[in-house]
Enzyme design. Structure first.
Site, PDB file in Angstrom:
ATOM      1  N   ARG A   1     -13.212  -8.555  -0.369  1.00  0.00           N
ATOM      2  CA  ARG A   1     -12.277  -8.464   0.768  1.00  0.00           C
ATOM      3  C   ARG A   1     -11.752  -7.023   0.883  1.00  0.00           C
ATOM      4  O   ARG A   1     -11.412  -6.381  -0.096  1.00  0.00           O
ATOM      5  CB  ARG A   1     -11.109  -9.427   0.547  1.00  0.00           C
ATOM      6  CG  ARG A   1     -10.025  -9.401   1.620  1.00  0.00           C
ATOM      7  CD  ARG A   1      -8.868  -8.504   1.255  1.00  0.00           C
ATOM      8  NE  ARG A   1      -7.776  -8.569   2.220  1.00  0.00           N
ATOM      9  CZ  ARG A   1      -6.778  -7.699   2.254  1.00  0.00           C
ATOM     10  NH1 ARG A   1      -6.734  -6.691   1.411  1.00  0.00           N
ATOM     11  NH2 ARG A   1      -5.826  -7.820   3.146  1.00  0.00           N
ATOM     12  N   VAL A   2     -11.710  -6.516   2.098  1.00  0.00           N
ATOM     13  CA  VAL A   2     -11.170  -5.173   2.343  1.00  0.00           C
ATOM     14  C   VAL A   2     -10.063  -5.297   3.380  1.00  0.00           C
ATOM     15  O   VAL A   2     -10.214  -6.005   4.378  1.00  0.00           O
ATOM     16  CB  VAL A   2     -12.271  -4.216   2.860  1.00  0.00           C
ATOM     17  CG1 VAL A   2     -11.684  -2.835   3.125  1.00  0.00           C
ATOM     18  CG2 VAL A   2     -13.409  -4.115   1.859  1.00  0.00           C
ATOM     19  N   GLY A   3      -8.959  -4.591   3.151  1.00  0.00           N
ATOM     20  CA  GLY A   3      -7.836  -4.614   4.088  1.00  0.00           C
ATOM     21  C   GLY A   3      -7.883  -3.456   5.054  1.00  0.00           C
ATOM     22  O   GLY A   3      -8.937  -2.851   5.300  1.00  0.00           O
ATOM     23  N   ASP A   4      -6.736  -3.114   5.599  1.00  0.00           N
ATOM     24  CA  ASP A   4      -6.647  -2.040   6.590  1.00  0.00           C
ATOM     25  C   ASP A   4      -6.676  -0.648   5.955  1.00  0.00           C
ATOM     26  O   ASP A   4      -6.990   0.335   6.636  1.00  0.00           O
ATOM     27  CB  ASP A   4      -5.327  -2.164   7.367  1.00  0.00           C
ATOM     28  CG  ASP A   4      -4.148  -2.052   6.407  1.00  0.00           C
ATOM     29  OD1 ASP A   4      -4.028  -2.918   5.522  1.00  0.00           O
ATOM     30  OD2 ASP A   4      -3.394  -1.071   6.506  1.00  0.00           O
TER      31      ASP A   4
ATOM     32  N   THR B   1       1.439  -0.113   5.826  1.00  0.00           N
ATOM     33  CA  THR B   1       1.405  -1.036   4.701  1.00  0.00           C
ATOM     34  C   THR B   1       1.657  -2.430   5.261  1.00  0.00           C
ATOM     35  O   THR B   1       2.325  -2.568   6.281  1.00  0.00           O
ATOM     36  CB  THR B   1       2.457  -0.689   3.638  1.00  0.00           C
ATOM     37  OG1 THR B   1       2.457  -1.693   2.612  1.00  0.00           O
ATOM     38  CG2 THR B   1       3.854  -0.597   4.219  1.00  0.00           C
ATOM     39  N   GLY B   2       1.121  -3.438   4.591  1.00  0.00           N
ATOM     40  CA  GLY B   2       1.352  -4.797   5.082  1.00  0.00           C
ATOM     41  C   GLY B   2       0.083  -5.614   5.033  1.00  0.00           C
ATOM     42  O   GLY B   2      -0.889  -5.235   4.359  1.00  0.00           O
ATOM     43  N   LEU B   3       0.083  -6.698   5.729  1.00  0.00           N
ATOM     44  CA  LEU B   3      -1.059  -7.604   5.705  1.00  0.00           C
ATOM     45  C   LEU B   3      -2.228  -7.001   6.495  1.00  0.00           C
ATOM     46  O   LEU B   3      -2.195  -6.940   7.730  1.00  0.00           O
ATOM     47  CB  LEU B   3      -0.662  -8.961   6.285  1.00  0.00           C
ATOM     48  CG  LEU B   3      -1.769 -10.018   6.271  1.00  0.00           C
ATOM     49  CD1 LEU B   3      -2.216 -10.335   4.846  1.00  0.00           C
ATOM     50  CD2 LEU B   3      -1.322 -11.278   6.981  1.00  0.00           C
ATOM     51  N   GLY B   4      -3.245  -6.550   5.753  1.00  0.00           N
ATOM     52  CA  GLY B   4      -4.356  -5.842   6.374  1.00  0.00           C
ATOM     53  C   GLY B   4      -5.020  -6.610   7.496  1.00  0.00           C
ATOM     54  O   GLY B   4      -5.387  -6.034   8.531  1.00  0.00           O
TER      55      GLY B   4
ATOM     56  N   THR C   1       0.837  -1.201   0.000  1.00  0.00           N
ATOM     57  CA  THR C   1       0.000   0.000   0.000  1.00  0.00           C
ATOM     58  C   THR C   1       0.866   1.242   0.000  1.00  0.00           C
ATOM     59  O   THR C   1       1.913   1.262   0.633  1.00  0.00           O
ATOM     60  CB  THR C   1      -0.822   0.020   1.310  1.00  0.00           C
ATOM     61  OG1 THR C   1      -1.596  -1.155   1.355  1.00  0.00           O
ATOM     62  CG2 THR C   1      -1.690   1.251   1.412  1.00  0.00           C
TER      63      THR C   1
HETATM   64  N1  GLY Z   1      -2.494  -3.286   3.438  1.00  0.00           N
HETATM   65  C1  GLY Z   1      -3.331  -3.502   2.358  1.00  0.00           C
HETATM   66  C2  GLY Z   1      -4.219  -4.647   2.466  1.00  0.00           C
HETATM   67  O1  GLY Z   1      -3.997  -5.563   3.236  1.00  0.00           O
HETATM   68  O2  GLY Z   1      -5.179  -4.672   1.733  1.00  0.00           O
END
Ligand code: GLY
Length: 317
Positions: free
Chosen positions: A179-182, A202-205, A151
Site C-alpha cells: 500500500r502506498v499513500g499520498d 499529512t493525513g489519510l493518504g 507524515t
Molecule cells: N499520509 C501518509 C499516508 O497516508 O500514507
C-alpha cells in the site's frame, strides 16, 4: 533576504530549529529540508516516520518519501523502501535522475544499497510490540487495524530564493503490504514552485489523493492568495465536497509557505506544526478547524508538550 521553513507536526520541531540555523548561514533549501526530515526519520519515538515507524500487516516497515526542487521541478520518490536509514536522502538523490526517479519496493531498496545509502534495521522492538498488541486487540475486539499517519511534510525557502518540498512516512499502521499513500505522490503529498511557494500534507493518504491538495494550494497562491487563504480555501472546501459526495472525509492537514516566507496551514483535525522565517523564530503551534472555512492557530502550551513527551515515551506492555 527572506528565508523560512514549515513542517507538519510537533515531531519536526528540532529539525526545523536546526534547519533555520543552516538557512540563516546561507544553506540551500535542499540541505535544510533534508536536515529537518532526517531528524524525524532518526528519532526512535516517532511511530509514523523512519526508525521506530510502525509496520504493515505482515510486520514489515515499508517507508515512503519524496523530494522536490522548486527551481527545476525535479522530483525523486521512493515507496515501500525497507531498512534504509534515511529514505528522504534516497528520494533527493533520485530527483537528479532523468529516468527512473520514482522507485518502489525492492527496486528502491536495491537502488539505495547500490548508491551507498546507510542500511539499518528500522523496525524497533517497541514498534514490534505495538504491532503485536494491535494484532491481539484486533482478534479480541474486532478493531479496525488502521491508525496513525503522521507524515512529516516540509516546505523550505532559502536566502537565494530557492524552494524545496519533501515528505517521509511509514504510512498507515497495519497497511496491506504494497500500500502506498499520498506522501510520495507529487501534487498530493507535496508540491513546490520557487516562483510561487510550496505545500505539503499529512493525513489519510487515500483521501488526500482524491483532492491533489498540495498542488491546489500552490495553484491558488499563484493566483495571488496568501498561503493561509490558499490553505483555508483548498482544505475546507475539499473537506465539504468529500463529505457530501463520498460520505466522509478522513483526517488531513496541510502546511504551505510562499516565496517570501509567509506561511499558512489548514486542517480538519487537531494538528501541530513547526515554522520559522527571517522575521519569526521557529515555534510550535496548534491548529484546529475554525468557523466559516478558517483555521484557529495558537501557540503550543508547555502542558501540551509535557503530555506529548510522556505519551510518546510511555512504556509498552
Ligand atoms: N499520509 C501518509 C499516508 O497516508 O500514507
Amino acid at each position: 533576504m527572506n528565508y523560512g521553513t514549515i513542517a507538519t507536526w510537533r515531531m519536526a520541531h528540532d529539525g526545523i530549529v536546526a534547519a533555520m540555523e543552516q538557512l540563516k548561514s546561507g544553506a540551500s533549501a535542499g540541505d535544510a529540508l533534508e536536515t529537518t526530515v532526517k531528524s524525524v526519520e532518526d528519532y526512535p519515538y516517532y511511530k509514523s516516520v523512519g526508525f521506530g515507524g510502525l509496520p504493515n500487516a505482515k510486520g514489515i516497515l515499508e517507508m515512503d518519501a519524496a523530494f522536490m526542487d522548486g527551481d527545476t521541478f525535479q522530483i525523486g520518490a521512493v515507496a515501500g523502501i525497507v531498512d534504509i536509514k534515511n529514505p528522504i536522502s534516497v528520494a533527493r538523490k533520485l530527483s537528479h535522475e532523468k529516468f527512473n526517479s520514482f522507485l518502489i519496493g525492492d527496486g528502491a531498496t536495491q537502488y539505495a544499497i547500490e548508491h551507498g545509502f546507510e542500511e539499518k534495521e528500522m523496525l524497533t522492538d517497541r514498534a514490534k510490540k505495538i504491532w503485536q498488541n494491535r494484532l491481539d486487540d484486533m482478534k479480541k475486539h474486532n478493531l479496525s487495524p488502521y491508525d496513525g499517519h503522521d507524515t512529516v511534510g516540509v516546505v523550505t525557502l532559502d536566502t537565494h530564493g530557492s524552494m524545496t518540498a519533501g515528505t517521509s512516512s511509514s504510512g498507515l499502521f497495519m497497511k496491506r503490504p504494497g500500500r502506498v499513500g499520498d506522501s510520495p505522490l507529487s501534487g498530493s503529498g507535496f508540491y513546490v514552485d520557487s516562483e510561487v511557494g510550496g505545500a505539503a500534507a499529512t493525513g489519510l493518504g487515500e483521501d488526500l489523493m482524491k483532492g491533489i491538495l498540495s498542488y491546489e494550494i500552490v495553484r491558488k497562491m499563484k493566483e495571488g492568495l496568501s498561503p493561509q487563504e490558499a490553505c483555508d480555501q483548498t482544505v475546507y472546501s475539499f473537506h465539504d465536497t468529500l463529505t457530501k459526495r463520498y460520505g466522509k472525509a478522513g483526517a488531513f492537514s496541510l502546511v504551505a509557505m510562499n516565496n517570501t516566507g509567509e506561511w499558512g496551514v489548514a486542517t480538519n483535525v487537531e494538528f501541530t506544526f513547526s515554522v520559522g522565517n527571517d522575521k519569526e523564530e521557529s515555534a510550535i503551534f496548534i491548529a484546529n478547524m475554525g468557523e466559516n472555512h478558517t483555521t484557529v492557530i495558537e501557540p503550543i502550551t508547555q502542558e501540551w508538550l509535557d503530555a506529548y513527551e510522556k505519551r510518546i515515551k510511555a512504556p509498552i506492555e
